[in-house]
Structure formats: structure tokens, C-alpha cells
Design an enzyme around this catalytic site. Sequence first.
Site, PDB file in Angstrom:
ATOM      1  N   GLU A  50     -61.235  31.224  -5.228  1.00 27.12           N
ATOM      2  CA  GLU A  50     -61.465  29.519  -4.531  1.00 27.12           C
ATOM      3  C   GLU A  50     -62.775  29.869  -3.732  1.00 27.12           C
ATOM      4  O   GLU A  50     -62.855  30.644  -2.671  1.00 27.12           O
ATOM      5  CB  GLU A  50     -60.313  29.567  -3.585  1.00 27.12           C
ATOM      6  CG  GLU A  50     -59.087  28.888  -4.316  1.00 27.12           C
ATOM      7  CD  GLU A  50     -57.951  28.379  -3.405  1.00 27.12           C
ATOM      8  OE1 GLU A  50     -58.226  28.137  -2.446  1.00 27.12           O
ATOM      9  OE2 GLU A  50     -57.008  28.097  -3.966  1.00 27.12           O
ATOM     10  N   ASP A  61     -58.702  21.878   7.827  1.00 25.81           N
ATOM     11  CA  ASP A  61     -58.653  23.342   8.137  1.00 25.81           C
ATOM     12  C   ASP A  61     -58.501  23.807   9.599  1.00 25.81           C
ATOM     13  O   ASP A  61     -58.827  22.962  10.342  1.00 25.81           O
ATOM     14  CB  ASP A  61     -60.148  23.764   7.689  1.00 25.81           C
ATOM     15  CG  ASP A  61     -60.313  23.503   6.123  1.00 25.81           C
ATOM     16  OD1 ASP A  61     -59.594  23.798   5.389  1.00 25.81           O
ATOM     17  OD2 ASP A  61     -61.569  23.191   6.025  1.00 25.81           O
TER      18      ASP A  61
END
EC number: 4.2.1.20
Length: 279
Positions: A50, A61
Site C-alpha cells: 500500500e 490518519d
Amino acid sequence: MTARMDKRFAALKAEGRPALVTYFMGGDPDYDTSLGIMKALPEAGADVIELGMPFSDPMADGPAIQLAGQRALKAGQTLKKTLQLAADFRKTDGDTPIVLMGYYNPIYIYGVETFLDDAIAAGIDGLIVVDLPPEMDDELCIPAIRKGINFIRLATPTTDEKRLPAVLKNTSGFVYYVSMNGITGSALPDPSLVSGAVKRIKQHTDLPVCVGFGVKTAEHAKLIGASADGVVVGTAIVNQIATSLTKDGKAGADTIQAVATLVRGLSTGTRSARLVAAE
């Protein structure tokens, strides 16, 4: 699925082990080091990569990945350079699936059609765009699928039976189960709850189910990998990069090797996990 993704998960299923899916931020701490990390991942045991697309407002995040994005942006990383990173990786690796992960805004600014064409040229196999719900599939998901790029959806503990079919409708490649609510970098979830969630999702799809959030060690990977088709590790890798940097935030002499060592250990965990058939 793209041929690469399909082939990789089929091979892992035949081996009876889950995939190790490794996330890092493209361009962190700089382009060349980032490319070195990317090239080191498969040899260390990563099955799927990824590749994070840096963005200035990464709402999902945690602090570690936010800082990684800031380091990458400060070093001059752009979406175009992230695609180039994948293209440079493809010069020596034509087998490891690459999934771009990030937010829609940079793609929208880049131009959807141009982005998809450039992603195909760079050897991208899938997209995870965390802020595009199924109701917005016409924006990127459908165009991506038409061009042969997987669009990977996130499911969470709050994705109930009524919502799940909508989430899975246009999902391809694999399903990314976010094992707890919150931001990236959270604590390890209860493996028994993860097992139940994987079984529930598999009642609605034949796609592999990869589980992420909270996996930091080989033992974690083994526990989660016992029931999942893949184990996603991101924050631990990003933290390993961060701790290897010099005081002024530059790559250290051992940055690439430090990441490879961590991933090698995580791979030991996934390779010792025993897949449980989710029926």
C-alpha cells in the site's frame, strides 16, 4: 481483480497463509529512500504494497502517518511523483501488487481520467480512497473499475448488515476491514471479534478480507492472520522510518534496513498463522 492481485491472493490461499500488506507513505522521508524502502519490502516478505499518497489534511490518519505525510510534502512529494515512484518500482518488480491509498482531493485536482491513465501506466493495481463513500461511486470507483483498477472499500465494526451490501457492491481486489473505530495507530483489536467480523463479511462476498489497524508485531500478525486473508501493517512501519531518521529529519544510514528487518519479523508472524475458513 487485476491479474497481479488475483494471482497473488490465489497463490497465498493455496499456501494456506494470509497476505502481509505493508503500508508506507510515498516520499517519506525523501524520494530515493522511499523507492529503496519499496524495493526492499517484497524481499522482506511483503505480499502487497500500500503506497500512501501524501495529503495536507489526512482526517483518518493518526499522528505517525500525519507526520509521515508532512515529511513527504516537505521533501517535495506530489501525486505525480508518487505515481513515478510506482513506475520506478515496476522496472524491477512486475509481480507485487501496488495499492494507492489516500484521499480524493489530490486525485480530483490531478484530474480523474488523467490520474487513472497515469496509474495504469505506472503499474497500479488498486485504490483505497478513504473519503469516498459508495454514494459517490460515479466520481472515481466506477471509472477505475472500467479501466481495470481495483477499488478497495473499507468496512468497520459499525458497518451493519444493512450497510454492508452497499459498501461491497462495487468493491474489488479485497475488502479492507478496519478492526476498530478511530484513527490509524490504535491498539490491537480482540482477535475473536476480528474472526467474527471476517466471517460476517464473507457471508456477503467472495473477496479476500484483509484486516488492519493496531498490528505492530509478529505475534499480532499471527493472531489476526489466523482468521483473515491478509494482515495490514502501516503505523508500525511508518514509526520505524521515523525513529531511523537523523535529528534534522533526513534518512539515516540504516533507514531502509530498519524497515526491512521489521517487515521480515512481521512476515514470520503471517507465515506461521493458520487460516481459518470463514464460512
